[in-house]
Design a protein around this motif. Structure first.
Motif, mmCIF file in Angstrom:
data_model
loop_
_atom_site.group_PDB
_atom_site.id
_atom_site.type_symbol
_atom_site.label_atom_id
_atom_site.label_comp_id
_atom_site.label_asym_id
_atom_site.label_seq_id
_atom_site.Cartn_x
_atom_site.Cartn_y
_atom_site.Cartn_z
ATOM 1 N N HIS A 231 -47.775 39.006 38.315
ATOM 2 C CA HIS A 231 -47.743 40.232 38.035
ATOM 3 C C HIS A 231 -46.108 40.365 38.511
ATOM 4 C CE1 HIS A 231 -51.462 40.840 39.621
ATOM 5 N NE2 HIS A 231 -51.671 39.754 39.696
ATOM 6 N N GLY A 232 -45.921 41.226 37.825
ATOM 7 C CA GLY A 232 -43.756 41.791 37.283
ATOM 8 C C GLY A 232 -43.316 40.233 36.241
ATOM 9 N N LYS A 233 -42.427 39.848 37.971
ATOM 10 C CA LYS A 233 -41.405 39.339 37.525
ATOM 11 C C LYS A 233 -42.136 37.308 37.435
ATOM 12 C CE LYS A 233 -37.422 41.133 37.569
ATOM 13 N NZ LYS A 233 -36.264 41.828 37.845
ATOM 14 N N LEU A 234 -42.981 37.298 38.118
ATOM 15 C CA LEU A 234 -43.552 36.141 38.983
ATOM 16 C C LEU A 234 -45.154 36.051 38.199
ATOM 17 C CD1 LEU A 234 -43.217 33.535 41.182
ATOM 18 C CD2 LEU A 234 -44.448 35.357 42.526
ATOM 19 N N ASN A 285 -47.077 25.368 39.420
ATOM 20 C CA ASN A 285 -46.348 25.984 38.752
ATOM 21 C C ASN A 285 -45.941 27.641 38.606
ATOM 22 O OD1 ASN A 285 -45.743 23.720 36.373
ATOM 23 N ND2 ASN A 285 -47.763 24.405 36.226
ATOM 24 N N LEU A 286 -44.672 27.797 39.126
ATOM 25 C CA LEU A 286 -43.958 29.009 39.278
ATOM 26 C C LEU A 286 -42.862 29.326 38.031
ATOM 27 C CD1 LEU A 286 -42.706 28.709 42.742
ATOM 28 C CD2 LEU A 286 -45.390 29.169 41.827
ATOM 29 N N ASP A 287 -43.027 30.818 37.213
ATOM 30 C CA ASP A 287 -42.027 30.909 36.225
ATOM 31 C C ASP A 287 -41.478 32.356 37.384
ATOM 32 O OD1 ASP A 287 -42.836 28.777 34.662
ATOM 33 O OD2 ASP A 287 -44.422 30.133 33.642
ATOM 34 N N TYR A 288 -40.385 32.637 36.887
ATOM 35 C CA TYR A 288 -39.845 33.784 37.832
ATOM 36 C C TYR A 288 -38.892 34.509 36.688
ATOM 37 C CZ TYR A 288 -38.137 36.838 40.748
ATOM 38 O OH TYR A 288 -37.470 38.258 41.432
ATOM 39 N N ASP A 289 -38.951 35.501 36.213
ATOM 40 C CA ASP A 289 -38.024 36.673 35.304
ATOM 41 C C ASP A 289 -36.497 37.206 36.074
ATOM 42 O OD1 ASP A 289 -39.345 35.777 33.179
ATOM 43 O OD2 ASP A 289 -40.059 37.565 33.495
ATOM 44 N N LEU A 290 -35.319 35.765 36.428
ATOM 45 C CA LEU A 290 -34.876 36.832 36.980
ATOM 46 C C LEU A 290 -33.755 37.963 36.532
ATOM 47 C CD1 LEU A 290 -32.853 33.012 37.354
ATOM 48 C CD2 LEU A 290 -33.688 34.392 39.295
ATOM 49 N N THR A 291 -33.665 37.732 35.358
ATOM 50 C CA THR A 291 -33.456 39.063 34.795
ATOM 51 C C THR A 291 -33.722 38.812 33.175
ATOM 52 O OG1 THR A 291 -31.266 37.966 32.939
ATOM 53 C CG2 THR A 291 -30.977 39.046 34.588
ATOM 54 N N GLU A 292 -34.316 39.555 32.488
ATOM 55 C CA GLU A 292 -35.175 39.395 30.818
ATOM 56 C C GLU A 292 -34.304 38.723 29.989
ATOM 57 O OE1 GLU A 292 -33.959 43.604 28.518
ATOM 58 O OE2 GLU A 292 -35.455 45.101 30.188
ATOM 59 N N TYR A 349 -34.207 26.083 34.042
ATOM 60 C CA TYR A 349 -32.912 27.783 33.892
ATOM 61 C C TYR A 349 -32.905 27.808 32.406
ATOM 62 C CZ TYR A 349 -29.502 30.671 33.135
ATOM 63 O OH TYR A 349 -28.213 31.986 33.699
ATOM 64 N N THR A 350 -32.977 29.203 31.704
ATOM 65 C CA THR A 350 -33.602 29.017 30.602
ATOM 66 C C THR A 350 -32.622 30.130 30.369
ATOM 67 O OG1 THR A 350 -35.461 27.839 30.262
ATOM 68 C CG2 THR A 350 -34.283 29.629 28.396
ATOM 69 N N HIS A 351 -31.368 30.283 29.441
ATOM 70 C CA HIS A 351 -31.235 31.533 29.397
ATOM 71 C C HIS A 351 -31.445 31.966 27.509
ATOM 72 C CE1 HIS A 351 -28.316 34.670 29.306
ATOM 73 N NE2 HIS A 351 -27.376 34.298 27.878
ATOM 74 N N THR A 352 -31.538 33.553 27.605
ATOM 75 C CA THR A 352 -31.720 33.452 26.315
ATOM 76 C C THR A 352 -30.608 34.074 25.675
ATOM 77 O OG1 THR A 352 -34.092 33.958 26.526
ATOM 78 C CG2 THR A 352 -33.175 34.615 24.429
ATOM 79 N N GLY A 353 -30.326 33.899 24.391
ATOM 80 C CA GLY A 353 -28.643 34.973 24.014
ATOM 81 C C GLY A 353 -29.095 36.268 23.439
ATOM 82 N N ARG A 777 -42.301 34.930 28.060
ATOM 83 C CA ARG A 777 -41.167 34.658 27.952
ATOM 84 C C ARG A 777 -40.691 32.687 27.464
ATOM 85 N NH1 ARG A 777 -37.166 37.577 30.518
ATOM 86 N NH2 ARG A 777 -36.294 36.399 29.780
ATOM 87 N N PRO A 778 -39.978 32.479 26.650
ATOM 88 C CA PRO A 778 -40.081 31.146 26.365
ATOM 89 C C PRO A 778 -39.916 30.007 27.709
ATOM 90 C CG PRO A 778 -38.571 32.221 25.127
ATOM 91 C CD PRO A 778 -38.500 32.874 26.505
ATOM 92 N N ARG A 779 -40.893 29.021 27.716
ATOM 93 C CA ARG A 779 -40.362 27.755 28.753
ATOM 94 C C ARG A 779 -39.708 26.391 27.844
ATOM 95 N NH1 ARG A 779 -40.648 31.697 32.372
ATOM 96 N NH2 ARG A 779 -42.602 33.448 31.967
ATOM 97 N N LYS A 780 -38.738 25.783 28.388
ATOM 98 C CA LYS A 780 -38.458 24.807 27.997
ATOM 99 C C LYS A 780 -39.202 23.439 29.439
ATOM 100 C CE LYS A 780 -36.430 25.941 24.323
ATOM 101 N NZ LYS A 780 -36.157 25.832 22.989
ATOM 102 N N SER A 781 -38.906 21.893 28.652
ATOM 103 C CA SER A 781 -39.610 20.959 29.492
ATOM 104 C C SER A 781 -38.887 20.679 28.717
ATOM 105 C CB SER A 781 -40.707 20.805 29.627
ATOM 106 O OG SER A 781 -41.489 20.848 28.091
ATOM 107 N N ILE A 782 -39.001 19.313 30.151
ATOM 108 C CA ILE A 782 -38.171 17.820 30.063
ATOM 109 C C ILE A 782 -39.570 17.356 28.845
ATOM 110 C CG2 ILE A 782 -37.559 15.722 30.694
ATOM 111 C CD1 ILE A 782 -35.793 17.790 32.646
ATOM 112 N N ARG A 783 -39.038 16.420 27.817
ATOM 113 C CA ARG A 783 -39.697 15.270 26.964
ATOM 114 C C ARG A 783 -38.596 13.430 27.605
ATOM 115 N NH1 ARG A 783 -42.683 17.390 23.446
ATOM 116 N NH2 ARG A 783 -42.992 19.324 22.686
ATOM 117 N N ASN A 784 -39.252 12.750 27.838
ATOM 118 C CA ASN A 784 -38.890 11.499 28.319
ATOM 119 C C ASN A 784 -39.660 10.391 27.624
ATOM 120 O OD1 ASN A 784 -37.457 11.693 29.559
ATOM 121 N ND2 ASN A 784 -37.417 11.023 31.575
#
Length: 794
Positions: A231-234, A285-292, A349-353, A777-784
């Motif tokens: 719902h919304g940003k969350l 898992n929680l995803d929150y859009d801080l900004t666009e 944290y992911t920032h899209t240019g 929105r694109p999500r990033k994750s760690i790969r070991n």
């Protein structure tokens, strides 16, 4: 590209340019922040445009004329949002069961109905190029040098015993499995086999949805629930599952030991084993859009399982001068003393240019697990108990990972990627063996078989990678990764230690070319060098001797192995059929191999005064291993309701050890065939078969085997629910795993293990809730993915 209601730009929408007549994709692109896109250098002709994005109806613009100048005039395209109630919309254009991409093969597990109610271990047997060894550990193209990830990240649930973890993870939670055979420099310098990435299901649509799946069967029972809300940003994704599985097998071992010239001993042993696992898994898992342009992700996974098992070993050992060497051993692993909790916590944290593909991500992961294993052993000789033994082994693993990645587009096709990563691992094992004393004092600790082991491994890495394309036909990607490793290991009880540090430069090169009518054919060439460090299970010196006449342990002095991997691939598609071929060559020096030898019994049991032998198994850097192979994967739809998928992987393996003066070689193969039919009134049927040839070992070989499954599914409640019946190996009660090992003038062994694998299960699934999709929105994750797991655990 605008939202039809709000008239705002739609970012990240996928745009495909198709031939108007054949419908074959000619070019594709992604909209930028302003909703704009372009296709440079398009040939003159008539095309149609397909625009799609999650949460919007697919928009198709027909009869677009491209002039000789390569231009075409288009009006503003409006995308209409959709609102979807589960079970009321018929989905078309679904993904194929198997997809072949530039650097990986994707098995869409959720498309395979026979996975319903099963385990991930069952699922992996159906993935092209993958197989499981007799212990349940995954192999890729016959190599155990693989790293298994969950959602692109390492997981504490895999730290203690990967085979058991795969049996515990319900297949219903798995969306897809990625098999990455040509990892770029961005990935950890994983070993010769490649990466197996298990993607769990996740709902990114707006609204609230959920599902319940219940399974009953003779081999496993489970109850899995999920609840997803956006719902919304969350966005919140949660899962909770309860599971129990049962495993039973028996084995027969015959071994001849050479004690001295013309002096032999003979071992005959029968073993009956039953294992039970039960526990729960949870995920939040929680995803929150801080900004666009800014996204924050938080997540936690946990697994709480306990284990119970029983084993009976009936043994007879005949040797000159040895009397009454016939006994029976009863071994028990009780629930109270065998448990394996694990927790993973991750943040990102992911920032899209402003430009498409421009991105900065900062990621962190803390993965912890502990384990407590204990057994109680009673040995009966004649009418009474003459020996008792107990073991308690407490293990702990902690892994902290910090990672920074940055991607910068240089032009419409070029992409520069740089990043750094630190993996800080600590592990330990504290094991104590107590046995009956000779002086009648009862159970006393045996110092020679007890120890405390502390281990640290820190890996620091950086990478640089650049990829670009020319004329939408030629694609290049090259990169280099540098990794520095520091290893420390301490054995508290015996005051010994291990100190290692080394730096490796890992190059990577990938080239591909599209050609043929409508670019339906692709040729690719790749090269990479990989490294694999031994995991804690291969290093742990814990000595396991609970069957009396054999012993096994890890080797704390193991070093990392290096592999050069080359691959040449070709793929083509026509109408509803696809074909992918891949030839490969892997060369590994300093290869880690399982080595077996006979030792005097007194070397394992200091109080033993007999002239007898014990077979000792451990791991050593002793071999040079080369593999030449060919993989073929294909799919077709003879008619709209019938789908066929097949894969065959054949390779010639040569393994030699100059140090041990032993070697072996031979042809190996594996393959699977899946056929699925869709009928009227919500019925579907699926049948599959998997075949695996014999396995070449350094000192012998292991037999091949085959499995088959049959699945029937009925959709219910307007496709909101389903009932699935699965049969595994209905025509074979057991699967035989035969191993033959031999060392001249030392021993010869044959081991036959019969695994009871005939299974039936009935699963009911129900989905509820309503969704309306918003832009994802694109999500990033760690790969070991840098540790070798080996062939079995200690």
């Amino acid at each position: 590209m605008l939202h039809a209601t709000t008239k705002q730009s739609v970012e990240f929408a996928t745009v495909a340019l198709l031939n108007q007549t054949s419908g074959v994709v000619v070019a594709s692109s992604v909209c930028d922040a302003a909703g704009k896109f372009s296709f440079p250098k398009v040939a003159t002709g008539e095309y149609k445009l397909s625009v799609s994005f999650v949460g919007f109806e697919t928009k198709v613009v027909e009869h677009i004329q491209v002039t000789a100048s390569g231009s075409a005039k288009l009006e503003t395209i409006l995308l209409v949002p959709t609102s979807q109630q589960l079970g009321e919309v018929k989905v078309t254009g679904e993904r194929e069961l198997i997809e072949n991409k530039a650097d990986r093969l994707v098995y869409n597990a959720e498309k395979d109905q026979s996975n319903t109610g099963g385990t991930t271990a069952d699922l992996l047997k159906k993935v092209p190029m993958l197989s499981l060894d007799p212990d349940g550990n995954p192999e890729l193209r016959g190599s155990t040098s693989v790293r298994v990830l969950i959602n692109g990240k390492p997981s504490g649930m895999l730290a203690n015993n990967i085979a058991d973890a795969l049996r515990r993870l319900p297949a219903d939670q798995v969306k897809s499995v990625e098999v990455i055979t040509s990892p770029s420099a961005k990935y950890d310098a994983e070993g010769s086999g490649g990466i197996i990435n298990i993607i769990l299901k996740k709902n990114a649509a707006s609204g609230t949805t959920g599902s319940v799946t219940a399974t009953v069967g003779n081999m496993n029972n489970s109850l899995n629930t999920s609840l997803n809300s956006r719902h919304g940003k969350l966005a919140v994704t949660s899962e909770l599952g309860l599971a129990a599985y049962y495993n039973r097998y028996r084995s027969v071992i015959s071994r001849a030991d050479v004690l001295a010239p013309s002096e032999f001993a003979e071992l005959n042993q029968r073993t009956f084993t039953r294992n039970y696992n039960q526990g729960l898994t949870g995920r939040l898992n929680l995803d929150y859009d801080l900004t666009e342009k800014d996204v924050l992700t938080l997540g936690a996974n946990t697994e709480l399982f306990r284990y119970r098992g029983t084993r009976t070993v009936i043994s007879t050992y005949l040797a000159p001068g040895l009397l009454d060497e016939a006994y029976s051993r009863d071994i028990e692993w009780p629930y109270a003393n065998n448990r394996f909790p694990s927790v993973d916590v991750n943040a990102g944290y992911t920032h899209t240019g402003k430009r498409p593909r421009q991105e900065l991500s900062v990621l962190g992961l803390l993965s912890t697990s502990v384990g407590r294993q204990a057994y109680f052993l009673k040995q009966t000789r004649g009418e009474g108990i003459d020996y008792r033994e107990t073991n308690v082994n407490t293990s702990r693993n902690r892994e902290l990972t910090l990672q920074v990645d940055y991607a910068q587009p240089t032009d419409s096709t070029g992409l520069l990627e740089v990043g750094s990563k630190a993996i800080l691992r600590t592990a330990g094992s504290d094991y104590v063996i107590e046995a009956d004393s000779l002086d009648g004092r009862g159970l006393v600790q045996i110092p020679s078989r007890s120890n405390q082991f502390d281990y640290q491994q820190n890996v620091y890495a950086g990478y640089l990678s650049y990829g670009f394309s020319i004329n939408k036909l030629y694609n290049f990607k090259a990169g280099t990764r540098v990794e520095h490793t520091r290893v420390t290991g301490d054995f508290v009880s015996i005051e010994a230690n291990v100190r290692q540090q080394y730096t490796n430069i890992i190059p990577n090169l990938l080239f591909s070319r599209d050609f043929g009518a409508d670019k339906a054919q692709k040729l690719k060439v790749s090269y990479t060098r990989r490294i694999q460090r031994p995991s804690i299970w291969l290093l742990n010196p814990y000595l396991n001797v609970n069957n009396g006449r054999s012993a096994s342990s890890g080797n704390p002095n193991l070093r990392a192995e290096l592999t050069d991997a080359y691959e040449l691939g070709y793929s083509t598609s026509r109408k509803s059929s696809t074909l992918n071929l891949s030839g490969y060559w892997r060369l590994t020096n300093n290869a880690i191999q399982n080595v077996s030898t006979t030792l005097p019994a007194r070397d394992i049991f200091p109080d033993d005064t007999t002239n007898t032998s014990v077979l000792y198994n451990t791991f050593q850097n002793v071999a040079r291993r080369s593999t030449y192979g060919l993989s073929v994967t294909g799919s077709t739809k003879p008619n709209p309701k019938w789908t066929l998928n097949a894969t065959v992987n054949a390779f010639y393996l040569t393994v030699k050890s100059p140090l041990l003066n032993v070697g072996n070689q031979g042809l190996m193969y594996n393959g699977n065939l899946t056929s699925a039919w869709t009928f009227e009134h919500g019925y579907s049927l699926q049948a599959s078969m998997y075949v695996n040839s014999r396995r070449i070992l350094l000192q012998g070989d292991a037999s091949g085997f085959q499995t088959h499954t049959l699945s029937v599914k009925k959709e219910l409640f307007e496709k909101k629910g389903s009932l699935t019946l699965n049969l595994e190996n209905p025509f074979s009660r057991t699967i035989l795993f035969r191993t033959d090992l031999a060392v001249p003038d030392s021993y010869s062994l044959r081991s036959d293990t019969y695994a009871y694998n005939r299974a039936i299960r009935l699963s009911f699934n129900y989905q509820f809730g309503a969704t309306s999709s918003d832009p994802a929105r694109p999500r990033k994750s760690i790969r070991n993915d840098d540790q070798k797991k080996g062939e079995g655990s200690n």
